[in-house]
Design a protein around this motif. Structure first.
Motif, mmCIF file in Angstrom:
data_model
loop_
_atom_site.group_PDB
_atom_site.id
_atom_site.type_symbol
_atom_site.label_atom_id
_atom_site.label_comp_id
_atom_site.label_asym_id
_atom_site.label_seq_id
_atom_site.Cartn_x
_atom_site.Cartn_y
_atom_site.Cartn_z
ATOM 1 N N ILE A 1 33.134 -12.806 -26.170
ATOM 2 C CA ILE A 1 33.685 -11.481 -25.856
ATOM 3 C C ILE A 1 33.324 -11.105 -24.426
ATOM 4 O O ILE A 1 32.197 -11.320 -23.983
ATOM 5 N N ASP A 2 34.284 -10.544 -23.734
ATOM 6 C CA ASP A 2 34.050 -9.999 -22.394
ATOM 7 C C ASP A 2 34.075 -8.469 -22.498
ATOM 8 O O ASP A 2 35.140 -7.861 -22.547
ATOM 9 N N LEU B 1 19.726 -6.667 -27.373
ATOM 10 C CA LEU B 1 20.669 -7.579 -28.017
ATOM 11 C C LEU B 1 19.956 -8.547 -28.958
ATOM 12 O O LEU B 1 20.519 -8.969 -29.976
ATOM 13 N N ARG B 2 18.720 -8.907 -28.619
ATOM 14 C CA ARG B 2 17.972 -9.843 -29.478
ATOM 15 C C ARG B 2 17.832 -9.303 -30.903
ATOM 16 O O ARG B 2 17.841 -10.060 -31.870
ATOM 17 N N ARG B 3 17.725 -7.980 -30.995
ATOM 18 C CA ARG B 3 17.568 -7.394 -32.330
ATOM 19 C C ARG B 3 18.866 -7.541 -33.136
ATOM 20 O O ARG B 3 18.838 -7.834 -34.335
ATOM 21 N N PHE B 4 19.985 -7.338 -32.451
ATOM 22 C CA PHE B 4 21.263 -7.496 -33.164
ATOM 23 C C PHE B 4 21.534 -8.965 -33.480
ATOM 24 O O PHE B 4 22.099 -9.297 -34.520
ATOM 25 N N ALA B 5 21.121 -9.840 -32.568
ATOM 26 C CA ALA B 5 21.286 -11.274 -32.831
ATOM 27 C C ALA B 5 20.507 -11.652 -34.092
ATOM 28 O O ALA B 5 21.031 -12.348 -34.976
ATOM 29 N N ALA B 6 19.283 -11.168 -34.183
ATOM 30 C CA ALA B 6 18.468 -11.478 -35.359
ATOM 31 C C ALA B 6 19.121 -10.938 -36.629
ATOM 32 O O ALA B 6 19.180 -11.625 -37.651
ATOM 33 N N ALA B 7 19.657 -9.712 -36.546
ATOM 34 C CA ALA B 7 20.319 -9.133 -37.719
ATOM 35 C C ALA B 7 21.511 -9.980 -38.140
ATOM 36 O O ALA B 7 21.869 -10.036 -39.313
ATOM 37 N N ALA B 8 22.118 -10.644 -37.161
ATOM 38 C CA ALA B 8 23.287 -11.495 -37.442
ATOM 39 C C ALA B 8 22.879 -12.936 -37.723
ATOM 40 O O ALA B 8 23.745 -13.829 -37.734
ATOM 41 N N ALA C 1 27.384 -27.610 -20.928
ATOM 42 C CA ALA C 1 26.666 -28.334 -19.877
ATOM 43 C C ALA C 1 25.473 -28.944 -20.590
ATOM 44 O O ALA C 1 25.155 -28.544 -21.720
ATOM 45 N N PRO C 2 24.810 -29.908 -19.978
ATOM 46 C CA PRO C 2 23.696 -30.554 -20.688
ATOM 47 C C PRO C 2 22.678 -29.526 -21.167
ATOM 48 O O PRO C 2 22.176 -28.710 -20.384
ATOM 49 N N GLY C 3 22.452 -29.527 -22.469
ATOM 50 C CA GLY C 3 21.454 -28.623 -23.026
ATOM 51 C C GLY C 3 21.948 -27.210 -23.309
ATOM 52 O O GLY C 3 21.206 -26.375 -23.819
ATOM 53 N N VAL C 4 23.185 -26.919 -22.975
ATOM 54 C CA VAL C 4 23.729 -25.571 -23.210
ATOM 55 C C VAL C 4 24.921 -25.667 -24.157
ATOM 56 O O VAL C 4 26.023 -26.040 -23.755
ATOM 57 N N SER C 5 24.680 -25.298 -25.404
ATOM 58 C CA SER C 5 25.718 -25.438 -26.420
ATOM 59 C C SER C 5 26.333 -24.102 -26.786
ATOM 60 O O SER C 5 25.744 -23.050 -26.535
ATOM 61 N N ILE C 6 27.503 -24.171 -27.409
ATOM 62 C CA ILE C 6 28.140 -22.965 -27.938
ATOM 63 C C ILE C 6 28.718 -23.277 -29.308
ATOM 64 O O ILE C 6 29.118 -24.409 -29.579
ATOM 65 N N GLY C 7 28.741 -22.272 -30.165
ATOM 66 C CA GLY C 7 29.338 -22.417 -31.483
ATOM 67 C C GLY C 7 28.304 -22.583 -32.584
ATOM 68 O O GLY C 7 28.643 -22.524 -33.764
ATOM 69 N N GLY C 8 27.037 -22.800 -32.204
ATOM 70 C CA GLY C 8 25.987 -22.978 -33.200
ATOM 71 C C GLY C 8 25.244 -21.678 -33.452
ATOM 72 O O GLY C 8 25.776 -20.595 -33.233
ATOM 73 N N LYS C 9 24.027 -21.811 -33.893
ATOM 74 C CA LYS C 9 23.237 -20.644 -34.261
ATOM 75 C C LYS C 9 22.859 -19.808 -33.036
ATOM 76 O O LYS C 9 22.743 -18.589 -33.108
ATOM 77 N N GLU C 10 22.697 -20.501 -31.906
ATOM 78 C CA GLU C 10 22.236 -19.781 -30.725
ATOM 79 C C GLU C 10 23.402 -19.128 -29.991
ATOM 80 O O GLU C 10 24.405 -19.773 -29.680
ATOM 81 N N LEU C 11 23.252 -17.861 -29.697
ATOM 82 C CA LEU C 11 24.277 -17.150 -28.924
ATOM 83 C C LEU C 11 24.180 -17.556 -27.466
ATOM 84 O O LEU C 11 23.095 -17.842 -26.959
ATOM 85 N N VAL D 1 28.287 -8.978 -30.966
ATOM 86 C CA VAL D 1 27.377 -9.886 -31.667
ATOM 87 C C VAL D 1 27.378 -9.569 -33.155
ATOM 88 O O VAL D 1 27.418 -10.468 -34.002
ATOM 89 N N ALA D 2 27.390 -8.292 -33.491
ATOM 90 C CA ALA D 2 27.430 -7.913 -34.904
ATOM 91 C C ALA D 2 28.724 -8.373 -35.560
ATOM 92 O O ALA D 2 28.751 -8.713 -36.740
ATOM 93 N N ALA D 3 29.804 -8.412 -34.791
ATOM 94 C CA ALA D 3 31.098 -8.844 -35.339
ATOM 95 C C ALA D 3 31.154 -10.344 -35.560
ATOM 96 O O ALA D 3 32.077 -10.837 -36.203
ATOM 97 N N GLY D 4 30.195 -11.067 -34.998
ATOM 98 C CA GLY D 4 30.149 -12.498 -35.268
ATOM 99 C C GLY D 4 30.582 -13.413 -34.135
ATOM 100 O O GLY D 4 30.860 -14.593 -34.372
#
Lengths: 339, 339, 339, 339
Positions: B270-271, B328-335, B87-97, B290-293
């Motif tokens: 992932i669900d 989750l933010r901590r795991f995102a940062a680790a990844a 949707a406008p401004g909401v991306s997937i597949g990049g750096k941001e989860l 998130v750790a799995a990528g």
């Protein structure tokens, strides 16, 4: 439903759960166990799925269903087996076994006619053949669609064999019903509920295939979708389930025959072709299926398997099919069935 | 394709198989082994399924595919990962989860709005909620249908969150597309090919859930159906596969994340809710995913799980969800991802 | 246990079942439902398996267990997690994660020493390596046996790393225990009960691998065999279960980590190597395992995977392992663990 | 083995892989495909597992085995079916079907004798009964051990029926062999290789049960362990595999009968009791098994299933067993077998 409380859950927690059960319209009956309490929720079984949400309550350990959630498909509602016509003069569920045979997909006039004549001569009572083909790959042959339905109707004209063919899209139900005698639901659509509902409103019998990872209970719930819309002519077809074994395409679950016979009044047929995936394994599974007590078979036969555009390796030649039918009569007799 | 000849198959048999391979448009290359011969069939991979019919030939032992049958979904065609807007401004597949959250089904205005506000506050970027619910039992709550879509649109209006919701029937694709930002295909419809084709013709991104017994290769073939119709915005969602284990509702196949990342350029989410079936297991699986990528999560959150009309036991409360997002933010940062 | 009566079972049938329950030493508590009666059997859970035989009674529909049959492994007996030493100074179950690494099988002195030094340098705390190898084929390399144990002991001497190695035959328990610090039970032996009993009488910790088709409940029952003989130091290892998916060697069941953490106090480690079967998938699963809350990892590392006599494709090189450990520290920190 | 190169792998990479193949003792034969190259490795099949390590090479995509790794169990080595004696005058593998029957476990003298006499009267040729019982729970009845063996021998004395009983621990092989005519390996021990090797050195026939998640190929590899030690009298027993279906205890894989009959010369029997887990399903599966082409059956019969200390729900009463045998004769005749 049995609601199992956590160990050490106190009186208040118990009272709260009982309250919720009553709010949802059920009576609560507590059993005080040695290490924990359990509560039986008493009331109409069909709506009990709603009780599952009690698992979110802090002192609830588990919510365990103890009854089967289907009704119309059940032997408890209708103890005697259902016997009905699939087409004028062609019944299923009674003493006579029903064999449906034909190619995986309709490929052309001569292929279909040649095969149809052969299976009729060997004793098949219904012609099978796919016009709409759900294929794993978008690049694989997808079926002749309405052209295929016309060829099937023409083959019926010539041979007198009623036809069973798959419908994949709810949109096509009316179209397929105009041509077919029996409407088939493929394994991939066993939980395509809009399709099931529409078929429940048709005046044509439905051949419902079990999905490759559908439990028997879920399979009967899918039948229940059709039955609950008014169509009582549902034939169940076991066609192999997905397991770790790779020697066969799927694992034919023949025990499903006696299980289904205990639980439902609906007729049960076996597809030995998709389940095994290899023509050489099909004869043994035909015999075993009849011995296990099924009401019929759905067998792939192709006049030239080596050139088949789909599922050649699992198709019998007309000669092989004829030999299978010959031997099958002996097993039918042993099972007190005719063929 | 590798065609394996039976032991003792002679020269003539070999010649016949080679002839058939050439007739089907491929080149045949023989390797004479110690105990048997094998033939490599050389040519365009996508049509090679047709070679499977060679297994019907008397001296052929097996036909072994060695390549993957999908193309557009493949990393070989597009080596870099796909990044696109849902949707406008909401991306997937990049750096941001990307985290999508909300109730299993839309039950009413206050339920939806309350939940939507909560998940937004916690950091979710898309609101999920079912209006058309495919339920195993015909007697279970089937969703509010268009009324539910309207409530979703209203919640978007209020919160600004784009919405993802499931479409079950090809007939409803246009209807759902009028309301939704992202069109979801449920696990039961992963091989509903008419539905996939239609979605391939839409101008909206598709969230495609893996079926409970779909192999990764079949999953990618289903994506290929959508891609091959022109719609390049497909998000893959692993949601648990069916196994013998009953401690969880399904078995979350987290290894599918690195496997998919190797094989396809499409984003993977992932669900953790449907896969585990228990809210208490969801946080650990969010972190692990998130750790799995993975590129995002699809999480069930309900403002009052104990009263949910569907899947209460696996829904997080808003408070729990908020705590999960925090950690989750901590795991995102680790990844090396942001959230 | 809940005994479900058949619909229409009369008073006499009920009385008979109640009588049998009492004869078996339990109290019977009846709930009269709308469509059928159910009976709760109250008493000591551990012996309740015997009640299963009631299913043979003519009016009994089903016997449904509602509690878990293990005791010593249960959180209900011991709510806090078990923390214990695997070797002097090397603990598991606490804040510090434990990584065990090394080759699948011991092949020779230089292979083992080179690998041992590398994994130690990267941060592994225990050296793994197989001396007795259970191989599917009798023609495959079966391990160096006692010679392998000696090489392991020598590697411990040099590096200071304690060693974990598999014992396959009850006969060899004493032999292996003379050399090893931790005794490993492989997946194929998870229900080798004579072996488990003997290990329960040892004074060495046991690393118990889940079988490829063992449910979590059965897995805990196998642990219970060891615990009930007196040995309280059991480490549980999830290493992938067998499913229909073939993209990975097995399907790593990471949800088992939070499930086990809820149900048992025993430490849980993950084997990302056997579960995935491909070295390229191992790093992601190491990170995910730690994020999911495991207490340690068991990773295959080989100084030259291309020449490994066993499981080369799933072995990390020392360089890859070192990089994984580096990144793993970040995930450990996110999970509030040290490494 | 077929080694598949990655797309774009250059000449040098190819040369390196060919070099490694030659170093391992095989000839390398390259097929240049349209999108990638594949290499056939030519040489003795049995050692080819070692080639799997090539998957660790950077430009190798996959290593695909194309042949079966067993030899002595194979039809290619011995095309005609094996027929041999299990005890003087009691053969398996020929025209006559062999039925083995008796209780799950030996519980006492009268239980065993009463059952033994009944199964003999009904036509069983071998008495089964467990003295060493591998049970999931350490708290369940574990068998009478040597006392049970003595009771079995006494029952043989009285009835003349040879006995088959399970051996669980390699340590007990000699002990069990002193009493039993046929040594049984249970499903949990199908890959207990030390046990298999020892049984391969015995002069008694072995009844080898398939494990609940053993592929047919692995099953034959386990038989190969016994055969390769010199013991040629191995009977294969399919007893159900583990799947997602819970209506039956396991899923009886009857297609395994024709698959095994194609691949091996060893006799195949079916256990309809453990596979289904419910006595009411056993008769149908007995008939189906014989129709599928098996060489015999292993059926649980108990003189009083309601009091059985193990597996009561799946045990036939003597009356039921007798009726099954009666009807079975008709299916045997249809299958050109005698009983």
């Amino acid at each position: 439903m049995i609601i199992v409380m956590k160990k050490g859950a106190g009186k208040e927690a118990l009272a709260e759960v009982k309250k919720r059960i009553r709010e949802l319209g059920y009576k609560a009956h507590v059993i005080h166990g040695e290490s924990r309490d359990v509560i039986g929720a008493i009331g109409d079984e069909r709506g009990k799925a709603i009780l599952q949400s009690l698992e979110s309550m802090p002192h609830v350990e588990a919510v365990v269903p103890i009854l089967r959630p289907y009704k119309l498909a059940s032997r408890e509602i209708k103890p005697e087996p259902s016997v009905f016509e699939l087409a004028p003069g062609v019944s299923i569920g009674g003493k006579e076994l029903l064999v449906m045979a034909g190619p995986c997909s309709v490929e052309g006039e001569s292929q279909l006619l040649e095969t149809a004549r052969a299976v009729k001569a060997a004793g098949a009572k219904i012609l099978r053949g796919g016009a709409f083909k759900p294929r794993t790959s978008p690049y694989a042959f997808q079926g002749l669609e309405e052209e295929g339905l016309k060829l099937l109707a023409a083959a019926r004209e010539v041979t007198g064999l009623p036809i069973v063919t798959e419908v994949v899209n709810p949109r096509d139900v009316d179209l397929v019903a105009r041509y077919a005698d029996v409407l088939q639901v493929g394994a991939r659509n066993v939980q395509n509920f809009p399709l099931l509902r529409l078929l429940g409103q048709q005046n044509k019998p439905v051949l419902l295939k079990r999905g490759m990872s559908t439990t028997i209970q879920e399979f009967l719930m899918s039948a229940e979708y059709i039955l609950s819309e008014g169509n009582q002519r549902v034939v169940l077809c076991e066609r192999g389930i997905r397991t770790f074994e790779t020697a066969t395409r799927n694992t034919l679950d023949l025990s499903a025959v006696p299980v289904l016979k205990e639980q439902t009044h609906l007729p049960v047929v076996i597809d030995p072709s998709h389940s095994t995936g290899h023509a050489s394994l099909v004869p043994a599974m035909c015999y075993a299926a009849v011995a296990a007590g099924c009401d019929g078979l759905l067998v792939e036969v192709h006049n030239d398997p080596e050139t088949a555009s789909c599922d050649g390796p699992q198709s019998l030649t007309p000669e092989d099919f004829s030999a299978v039918m010959e031997k099958l009569r002996r097993f039918a007799a042993a099972a007190d069935r005719s063929l």
